[in-house]
Structures are given as C-alpha cells and as structure tokens.
Write a protein that holds these residues in place. Structure first.
Motif, PDB file in Angstrom:
ATOM      1  N   HIS A 106      -6.497   3.241  -0.490  1.00 23.49           N
ATOM      2  CA  HIS A 106      -5.429   2.840   0.434  1.00 23.49           C
ATOM      3  C   HIS A 106      -5.814   1.655   1.319  1.00 23.49           C
ATOM      4  O   HIS A 106      -4.962   1.127   2.022  1.00 23.49           O
ATOM      5  N   VAL A 107      -7.077   1.252   1.287  1.00 27.84           N
ATOM      6  CA  VAL A 107      -7.509   0.217   2.242  1.00 27.84           C
ATOM      7  C   VAL A 107      -8.005  -1.056   1.570  1.00 27.84           C
ATOM      8  O   VAL A 107      -8.123  -2.085   2.246  1.00 27.84           O
ATOM      9  N   LEU A 108      -8.279  -1.034   0.273  1.00 31.49           N
ATOM     10  CA  LEU A 108      -8.754  -2.237  -0.403  1.00 31.49           C
ATOM     11  C   LEU A 108      -7.617  -3.236  -0.565  1.00 31.49           C
ATOM     12  O   LEU A 108      -6.497  -2.873  -0.918  1.00 31.49           O
ATOM     13  N   SER A 109      -7.913  -4.502  -0.344  1.00 30.58           N
ATOM     14  CA  SER A 109      -6.917  -5.536  -0.577  1.00 30.58           C
ATOM     15  C   SER A 109      -6.749  -5.771  -2.075  1.00 30.58           C
ATOM     16  O   SER A 109      -7.637  -5.450  -2.882  1.00 30.58           O
ATOM     17  N   ASP A 110      -5.608  -6.339  -2.459  1.00 31.27           N
ATOM     18  CA  ASP A 110      -5.381  -6.660  -3.865  1.00 31.27           C
ATOM     19  C   ASP A 110      -6.426  -7.653  -4.370  1.00 31.27           C
ATOM     20  O   ASP A 110      -6.867  -7.575  -5.520  1.00 31.27           O
ATOM     21  N   ARG A 111      -6.830  -8.574  -3.502  1.00 32.30           N
ATOM     22  CA  ARG A 111      -7.814  -9.572  -3.900  1.00 32.30           C
ATOM     23  C   ARG A 111      -9.157  -8.919  -4.215  1.00 32.30           C
ATOM     24  O   ARG A 111      -9.782  -9.228  -5.242  1.00 32.30           O
ATOM     25  N   LEU A 112      -9.602  -7.995  -3.348  1.00 32.50           N
ATOM     26  CA  LEU A 112     -10.875  -7.320  -3.594  1.00 32.50           C
ATOM     27  C   LEU A 112     -10.782  -6.446  -4.837  1.00 32.50           C
ATOM     28  O   LEU A 112     -11.723  -6.397  -5.631  1.00 32.50           O
TER      29      LEU A 112
END
Length: 212
Positions: A106-112
């Motif tokens: 729920h906290v990871l960005s799409d980029r990461l």
C-alpha cells in the motif's frame, strides 16, 4: 483502516477465491475469510457494487466486475512482487513474507514497483507459485490438480503451495518439497520425491497444487 485499503482487501479476497477453483465466493465465505461480521460485509459489498467493482444480488455469490478485476490484479501484482523481492533480495523465507507484503503493497510508489520488477527480471510467479499479474493485469497459469484430488501415481511439478498457514509452509519446506519440484502423488499426504516417500501434514492435501 483507510477506505481504499479496505476496498483493496475485499477485492483481493474475492480474486484469490477463484484463482485455483471456479466457484464464486459467497457473502458468508467472504465474511469468514476477512474475519468480519456478515452485516459489515454486506454493507461493504453494497458499496463495491455501487462503485461498479463487483456484481452481486442479495444472498447470491459475489463476482468482480471488469473494473474490479483490474484493480484487484494491480494490488495482487504489488503484493506478489514485494514477496518475491523480500525472498530474493533480503533473505526472507517464504513463510515470513506475507505480513510484510500486506503493509508494503500500500505504500510503494508505482515507480519503485517498476524498478523492483525490472531488478527481479519480471518474474511470473511469487515464492509460493502464485502467478504475478503483469502490468496489464494478465496472468499465465497452466493446467493444475489439487493434491487431494490427484490420482495415485500422478507425476507433476509442484505449481503452488498455499501461503495461508506459515506453519504448513515450514513443514513442506522441511520435507524437501518446493515449488518446481517434480513429485509423484502416493496419497493425499505423501509425495515421492527423488525416489523417496515424504510425508506431509494432513492439511497439505488442500494446500499443494501439481501440474496436470
């Protein structure tokens, strides 16, 4: 719990239910899976239906809509990529990653997430053998058979071991059975691996899938 997280948890549970069998989930099954009161589930399902994420009629089964399928596949992609990342890059064992992934998804960005996917070589399956949806939500699965229903003498690769019970995962690992291993079904609690019979806990019969 933020509403968006609650919605994702509902959609994931509905999605999971029909990954390895075809019967749609019922409201009572959904309530049991989420450890919630039936009245709470009924209220949330009505909200999901109003948002066009599920289809449902009173007392009937619950199915994901096209939009619900896309959203569920996206969050499941996050969860399974994180599990794979933790095992490969940080030395976690397969019985340790589920709870960590529940938080990180729920906290990871799409980029990461995209960088993690690239770093791992775009894996198609997580450590338990569950398919990782691609960026478009598509998955690849081959024909399978549950250990309980596999005929005596059936030989196949271990496709998946359910991650529901960490203790079961540890027992399966201790028996030397892993995803990808070629085994022969002796009975619902015994596999032949490398010429030797290995015993599994009784509940493994409903937690191990073999290639058909």
């Amino acid at each position: 719990m933020p509403m968006s997280v609650a919605i994702d948890d509902y959609l994931k549970t509905i999605y999971h239910h029909t990954e390895w069998q075809s019967d749609p989930i019922t409201p009572s099954q959904l309530a049991a899976e989420l450890s919630l009161a039936p009245s709470s589930v009924t209220e949330m399902v009505q909200k999901l239906a109003a948002q066009g994420l599920v289809t449902h009629r009173p007392y009937g089964p619950i199915r994901l809509s096209t939009a619900g399928e896309v959203r569920a596949a996206a969050i499941i992609r996050r969860h399974r990529l994180v599990e794979t990342w933790l095992v490969r890059e940080f030395g976690y064992s397969w019985d340790e990653v589920h709870d960590e992934a529940e938080v990180l998804e729920h906290v990871l960005s799409d980029r990461l997430l995209a960088r993690i996917d690239e770093r791992l070589g775009h894996p198609r399956f997580d450590p338990h053998g569950d398919a990782i949806p691609d960026a478009d939500g598509h998955v690849h699965r081959e024909a399978f058979v549950l250990l309980r229903t596999a005929p005596t003498g059936h030989t196949g690769r271990v496709l998946r071991v359910s991650d529901r019970d960490p203790q079961l995962l540890r027992a399966v690992e201790a028996a030397g059975v892993s995803v990808g291993a070629v085994v022969t079904a002796v009975d619902a609690a015994t596999l032949r691996l490398g010429g030797a019979d290995v015993s599994l806990p009784g509940d493994a019969a409903d937690a191990v899938w073999l290639s058909a």
